[in-house]
Design an enzyme around this catalytic site. Structure first.
Site, mmCIF file in Angstrom:
data_model
loop_
_atom_site.group_PDB
_atom_site.id
_atom_site.type_symbol
_atom_site.label_atom_id
_atom_site.label_comp_id
_atom_site.label_asym_id
_atom_site.label_seq_id
_atom_site.Cartn_x
_atom_site.Cartn_y
_atom_site.Cartn_z
ATOM 1 N N HIS A 139 4.794 22.687 55.986
ATOM 2 C CA HIS A 139 5.564 22.243 54.835
ATOM 3 C C HIS A 139 6.220 20.899 55.132
ATOM 4 C CE1 HIS A 139 5.235 25.625 52.110
ATOM 5 N NE2 HIS A 139 5.476 26.469 53.098
ATOM 6 N N SER A 359 -1.028 -3.133 -3.333
ATOM 7 C CA SER A 359 -2.325 -3.644 -2.907
ATOM 8 C C SER A 359 -2.918 -2.835 -1.764
ATOM 9 C CB SER A 359 -2.183 -5.109 -2.479
ATOM 10 O OG SER A 359 -1.184 -5.234 -1.476
ATOM 11 N N PHE A 360 -2.094 -2.001 -1.118
ATOM 12 C CA PHE A 360 -2.586 -1.265 0.038
ATOM 13 C C PHE A 360 -2.565 0.245 -0.151
ATOM 14 C CE2 PHE A 360 -0.380 -5.072 1.751
ATOM 15 C CZ PHE A 360 -1.520 -5.813 1.984
ATOM 16 N N THR A 362 -0.978 3.896 -2.746
ATOM 17 C CA THR A 362 -0.190 4.484 -3.821
ATOM 18 C C THR A 362 0.911 5.324 -3.204
ATOM 19 O OG1 THR A 362 -2.166 4.581 -5.200
ATOM 20 C CG2 THR A 362 -0.282 5.887 -5.903
ATOM 21 N N VAL A 363 2.125 5.194 -3.757
ATOM 22 C CA VAL A 363 3.297 5.884 -3.228
ATOM 23 C C VAL A 363 3.624 7.069 -4.125
ATOM 24 C CG1 VAL A 363 5.712 5.669 -2.550
ATOM 25 C CG2 VAL A 363 4.161 3.729 -2.254
ATOM 26 N N LYS A 375 2.828 7.527 1.248
ATOM 27 C CA LYS A 375 1.995 6.410 0.833
ATOM 28 C C LYS A 375 0.563 6.685 1.262
ATOM 29 C CE LYS A 375 1.622 1.425 0.612
ATOM 30 N NZ LYS A 375 2.282 0.141 0.844
ATOM 31 N N ASP A 468 3.980 -8.102 4.951
ATOM 32 C CA ASP A 468 4.107 -7.942 3.494
ATOM 33 C C ASP A 468 5.579 -7.890 3.111
ATOM 34 O OD1 ASP A 468 3.319 -7.730 0.888
ATOM 35 O OD2 ASP A 468 2.921 -5.576 0.969
#
Length: 648
Positions: A139, A359-360, A362-363, A375, A468
């Site tokens: 050990h 543009s990226f 829908t929430v 999102k 953005d």
């Protein structure tokens, strides 16, 4: 009574106090000693008398310079007699071999089977040695403070300050040191010894002992203490580690000790049943073909949690139907990607109201342990490259924690890529300024600008480019607390051609920097492009209207701003707008990006502006009625206003 008398005679005839009389139910405490083979002393010869044969005892020399005397009963095998003596010393019969010392030939010994009838060996001297192919070391203890949750491998109690073996990982309290096993074993090699006894024997040149049978292994498992069945740490019972050899064929030198408690496994799995281990061993022994051996390591672990880190090519061949079984298993915590815990099942989220689309994506407003904003991104059939890039960016977003940043709560990849964030009850800054036409005071507008700059400074410190930035992505939460959302995600905001990511103009036209519109560089997005977008937000705050409102053609705006022919009209700023704020707006919307300030400078400028604003100090003579100690101290007539006196 005869056993007691025989034992007493044995001790009185010269064995001394160092010898112990062992019964099947007796127990002694082991000690930590240096590991080296036991050597008989010359003084030991001739001490045995015929009383040993009459007392039904056997004298046994053990490893680590220890010895004992065990009592023999009718019908007991050699394994049954020595099991207790070996167990209390942290030894296993499967790791040792037993020999009979030949009295007529000095220094010679004959190997015995563990199933030998012990009654036939009464009065003989036996010696127990480690097998040659069992790797043993001493050990290497070191004092350690366990900052993470840890438990003593001896008493199973909480461990904060103690000792730990640097080789095998055994850890214990200081007062438990006398119970630590004397041998330090690489338990991954023991697994190879148990599961592949034939190959091990051929490599070492020593024939495999007959005790290495399935019955002995099952007996070893069945004798596992009840306490160890509920924990994964026991020095006296084997746990089958599935660490496999590397491609070079050498085992790892620093395997994790089997005695180290797996706390996270204990909290999420059922206790280990010995029958599960027996079934795994039985299934391994029945498979003789190489293809069966290649798929067996996945089935050796009783919990199915351990997987080889560097599998050899043969292990990649899996039996039919194994994929469906692995899907139902819980992924091992050590193998999980940290983003695994942030992935949300689509069935857990309930979508309710559609808030809007950009543009990226829908929430939607949804329910997932409360109100959340979901999102859903406009990415149809993402490629593996897109999916991996999306997960990489999520790994960055999940580390964002700031008062002016929308809290990231998770993501979804099934059916559609989606981001789940906290829900803001307030409206966006765009809606306040251009739809509701909320009338803010100048100090409120400056404070909104300061909070926005503070949030953007945090994102840039994390090397996250917003890409953005606009008033639609700034939310006023619970009053005038600014929350910035829809940041990062370059994977979604870029165009992909095959497996290659191609940058494209992203964001709304009014907030796009000239260099982003021109797209002359491979990656036009930078900290300065975010500063330009922030300058347009400042223009909205200080004018209450959008820039280029006199131009109705979108393409014309793109052409004129990209060419440098158009810039926001700073003459339309509020008359009461401070001069420092006017200069800041002009600096942020400069056409050359190198001339724009960065957010640390912007934030310090706004904070200085806030401190320099004139404030109305409290009048020293104004009465503070709420500070009065007792209401009776105030004359009631002073609270009534005379009609003849003017009211100020």
């Amino acid at each position: 009574m005869e056993h007691i008398q025989g034992a007493w005679k044995t001790i009185s005839n010269g064995f001394g106090l160092k010898d112990a009389v062992f019964d099947g139910s007796s127990c002694i405490s082991p000690t930590i000693v240096q590991q080296f083979g036991y050597q008989r002393r010359a003084s030991d010869d001739g001490k045995l008398t015929d009383s040993s044969k009459t007392s039904n005892t056997i004298r046994v020399f053990l490893p680590n310079k220890q010895r004992t005397v065990v009592n023999v009963r009718n019908g007991m095998s050699l394994h049954d007699c020595l099991m207790k003596a070996l167990k209390v010393r942290g030894l296993q019969p499967e790791c040792c071999a037993v020999f009979r010392l030949l009295q007529e030939h000095k220094g010679k010994k004959a190997r015995l089977d563990w199933n030998t009838d012990a009654a036939s060996l009464i009065g003989e001297e036996l010696q127990v040695d480690f097998l040659d192919h069992v790797p043993l070391t001493t050990h290497n203890f070191a004092r350690k403070t366990f900052l993470k949750l840890a438990f003593c491998d001896i008493c199973q109690k909480f461990l904060l300050n103690g000792f730990r073996c640097q080789t095998c990982g055994y850890k214990f309290h200081e007062h438990c040191s006398t119970k630590v096993p004397t041998m330090c074993v690489d338990w991954s090699n023991i697994r190879q010894l148990l599961l592949f006894p034939n190959s091990t024997a051929s490599d070492s040149g020593v024939p495999a002992p007959p005790s290495f049978t399935m019955r002995r292994m099952r007996e070893s498992v069945s004798r596992m203490p009840a306490s160890s069945q509920h924990r994964y740490s026991t020095p006296h019972a084997f746990t089958f580690n599935t660490s496999s050899p590397s491609s070079e064929g050498s085992l790892s030198q620093r395997q994790r000790s089997t005695s180290t408690p797996n706390v996270h496994m204990v909290s999420t799995t059922l206790p280990v049943d010995s029958r599960m281990i027996e079934d795994a061993i039985r299934s391994h022994s029945e498979s003789a073909s190489p293809s069966a051996l290649s798929s067996s390591p996945n089935n050796l672990s009783p919990t199915g949690w351990s997987q080889p880190k560097t599998p050899v090519p043969a292990q990649r061949e899996r039996a039919p139907g194994s994929g469906t079984q692995e899907k139902n298993k819980i992924r091992p915590r050590g193998q999980r990607d940290s983003s695994y815990y942030w992935e949300i099942e689509a069935s857990e989220v309930m979508l309710s109201t559609r808030i809007g689309s950009g543009s990226f994506g829908t929430v939607y407003k949804g329910k997932w342990h409360g109100d959340v904003a979901v999102k859903i991104l406009k990415v149809v059939d993402p490629t593996p490259e897109q999916l991996q890039a999306f997960r990489n960016e999520v790994a960055v977003l999940r580390k964002t924690r700031h008062v002016n940043i929308l809290l990231f709560m998770g993501y979804m990849t099934k059916d559609n890529l989606a981001i789940v964030t906290q829900w803001c009850e307030g409206s966006s800054l765009y809606k306040h300024l251009h739809v509701q036409e909320t009338k803010f005071q100048m100090f409120q507008l400056i404070d909104i600008a300061r909070q926005t700059a503070q949030g953007m400074d945090y994102l840039h410190a994390k090397n996250i480019i917003h890409r953005d930035m606009k008033s639609n992505n700034i939310f006023l939460h619970e009053g005038l607390t600014v929350k910035i959302g829809d940041f990062g995600l370059a994977t979604v905001k870029s165009r992909w051609s095959g497996s290659q990511q191609v940058e494209q103009p992203t964001g709304s036209v009014l907030w796009m920097a000239p260099e982003v519109i021109r797209m002359q560089d491979n990656n036009p997005f930078s900290f300065q492009s975010d500063v330009y977008s922030y300058g347009i937000v400042l223009y909205e705050l200080m004018t209450g209207e959008l820039p280029y409102s006199h131009i109705n053609n979108r393409d014309q705006i793109i052409f004129m701003v990209g060419r440098g022919y158009a810039s926001p009209d700073l003459s339309r700023l509020y008359k009461n707008c401070p001069k420092a704020m006017k200069r800041l707006v002009a600096d942020c919307v400069k056409k050359v990006k190198e001339e724009r300030p960065l957010f640390p400078q912007i934030l310090s400028s706004i904070e200085l502006l806030q401190h320099s604003l004139p404030k109305i100090n409290r009048s020293a003579s104004e009465p503070s009625l709420h500070r009065a100690a007792h209401t009776e101290d105030i004359n009631a007539c002073t609270l009534t206003t005379s009609p003849r006196l003017p009211v100020f």
